[in-house]
Design a protein around this motif. Structure first.
Motif, PDB file in Angstrom:
ATOM      1  N   LYS A 139       0.835  -1.202   0.000  1.00 28.37           N
ATOM      2  CA  LYS A 139       0.000   0.000   0.000  1.00 28.37           C
ATOM      3  C   LYS A 139       0.868   1.251   0.000  1.00 28.37           C
ATOM      4  O   LYS A 139       0.576   2.227  -0.698  1.00 28.37           O
ATOM      5  CB  LYS A 139      -0.922  -0.009   1.218  1.00 28.37           C
ATOM      6  N   LEU A 140       1.952   1.211   0.773  1.00 29.71           N
ATOM      7  CA  LEU A 140       2.863   2.347   0.833  1.00 29.71           C
ATOM      8  C   LEU A 140       3.551   2.566  -0.510  1.00 29.71           C
ATOM      9  O   LEU A 140       3.718   3.709  -0.953  1.00 29.71           O
ATOM     10  CB  LEU A 140       3.911   2.110   1.927  1.00 29.71           C
ATOM     11  N   LYS A 141       3.912   1.475  -1.169  1.00 32.60           N
ATOM     12  CA  LYS A 141       4.550   1.586  -2.486  1.00 32.60           C
ATOM     13  C   LYS A 141       3.588   2.202  -3.493  1.00 32.60           C
ATOM     14  O   LYS A 141       3.979   3.050  -4.303  1.00 32.60           O
ATOM     15  CB  LYS A 141       5.002   0.204  -2.965  1.00 32.60           C
ATOM     16  N   ARG A 142       2.318   1.764  -3.458  1.00 33.02           N
ATOM     17  CA  ARG A 142       1.315   2.316  -4.383  1.00 33.02           C
ATOM     18  C   ARG A 142       1.103   3.803  -4.127  1.00 33.02           C
ATOM     19  O   ARG A 142       0.947   4.589  -5.061  1.00 33.02           O
ATOM     20  CB  ARG A 142      -0.006   1.547  -4.248  1.00 33.02           C
ATOM     21  N   GLN A 143       1.104   4.181  -2.852  1.00 32.56           N
ATOM     22  CA  GLN A 143       0.919   5.584  -2.499  1.00 32.56           C
ATOM     23  C   GLN A 143       2.067   6.426  -3.031  1.00 32.56           C
ATOM     24  O   GLN A 143       1.854   7.514  -3.590  1.00 32.56           O
ATOM     25  CB  GLN A 143       0.815   5.732  -0.982  1.00 32.56           C
ATOM     26  N   LYS A 144       3.294   5.930  -2.848  1.00 36.63           N
ATOM     27  CA  LYS A 144       4.465   6.660  -3.346  1.00 36.63           C
ATOM     28  C   LYS A 144       4.445   6.764  -4.867  1.00 36.63           C
ATOM     29  O   LYS A 144       4.794   7.803  -5.432  1.00 36.63           O
ATOM     30  CB  LYS A 144       5.743   5.976  -2.877  1.00 36.63           C
ATOM     31  N   GLN A 145       4.035   5.680  -5.530  1.00 38.80           N
ATOM     32  CA  GLN A 145       3.957   5.686  -6.984  1.00 38.80           C
ATOM     33  C   GLN A 145       2.917   6.698  -7.465  1.00 38.80           C
ATOM     34  O   GLN A 145       3.145   7.447  -8.431  1.00 38.80           O
ATOM     35  CB  GLN A 145       3.596   4.277  -7.488  1.00 38.80           C
ATOM     36  N   PHE A 146       1.774   6.754  -6.765  1.00 36.77           N
ATOM     37  CA  PHE A 146       0.711   7.703  -7.110  1.00 36.77           C
ATOM     38  C   PHE A 146       1.216   9.144  -6.958  1.00 36.77           C
ATOM     39  O   PHE A 146       0.981   9.994  -7.824  1.00 36.77           O
ATOM     40  CB  PHE A 146      -0.498   7.456  -6.206  1.00 36.77           C
TER      41      PHE A 146
END
Length: 207
Positions: A139-146
């Motif tokens: 979830k943290l990776k997706r947030q950073k990517q977003f």
């Protein structure tokens, strides 16, 4: 013999509390008038650190001694006590001031049962739940990517519109896009068309 209630009307009284150990005074403490002096001592034990069994109480109006509260069975309401007066606590105050701190090493704590860590491990909760930990990481990776994808849309020199809750919509030009030392995330610096803000939106590093 039956106690005669002298004070009437208000059910509570606000007084200041001083003690023979320190110069400190606790202000505007509220006590019910249906408390006995003995019950009052128990409350003052918590407030002052004295011993309810040994403390002596004196009632003052300013610096004038009004009376000594020597009868543990009498009600506050039967005493000539009024809001704004001061109760002075006299006691030996044999406080324990030097207590050795109890500490465990991480290894010792890990061997103990019935601790929070032991509970989390046995129930696979928090960081001890590998599946949950992996989901949080993804979830943290997706947030950073977003955030990265949105930041790429804000090219330096591009025109933009800034909307902040409680403030009017402002237009300006992107002057900075990137990280700031010591802070997490990506920051966008904007120079407003109007003479607003603290600077021109560029990144300033002060030594």
């Amino acid at each position: 013999m039956e106690a005669l209630q002298i004070n009437s009307g208000e059910e509570y009284v606000k007084v200041n509390v001083s003690n023979s150990k320190t110069d400190g005074i606790a202000l505007d403490l509220k006590f019910a008038k249906n408390l006995t002096v003995g019950e009052l001592k128990c409350k003052l034990e918590i407030i002052t650190g004295g011993n309810a069994g040994t403390m002596q109480l004196e009632l003052y109006s300013g610096d004038r001694l009004v009376t000594k509260l020597s009868d543990d069975n009498i009600l506050l309401g039967a005493l000539p006590i009024e809001t704004g007066m001061r109760i002075h606590v006299i006691d030996s105050f044999n406080w324990i001031t030097d207590v050795e701190k109890f500490e465990l090493t991480d290894e010792q704590y890990a061997t103990k049962e019935d601790t929070l860590r032991d509970f989390l491990k046995k129930n696979r909760l928090g960081k001890y739940n590998e599946e949950e930990a992996q989901q949080r990481e993804e979830k943290l990776k997706r947030q950073k990517q977003f955030e990265q994808e949105r930041a790429e849309l804000c090219a330096v020199g591009a025109r933009c519109q800034v909307t902040v809750a409680g403030n009017p919509v402002r237009r300006g030009t992107v002057r900075y896009n990137g990280p700031i030392e010591g802070k997490n995330g990506i920051f966008i610096g904007v120079e407003y068309d109007e003479p607003l803000g603290k600077n021109n939106g560029s990144l300033y590093i002060y030594s």
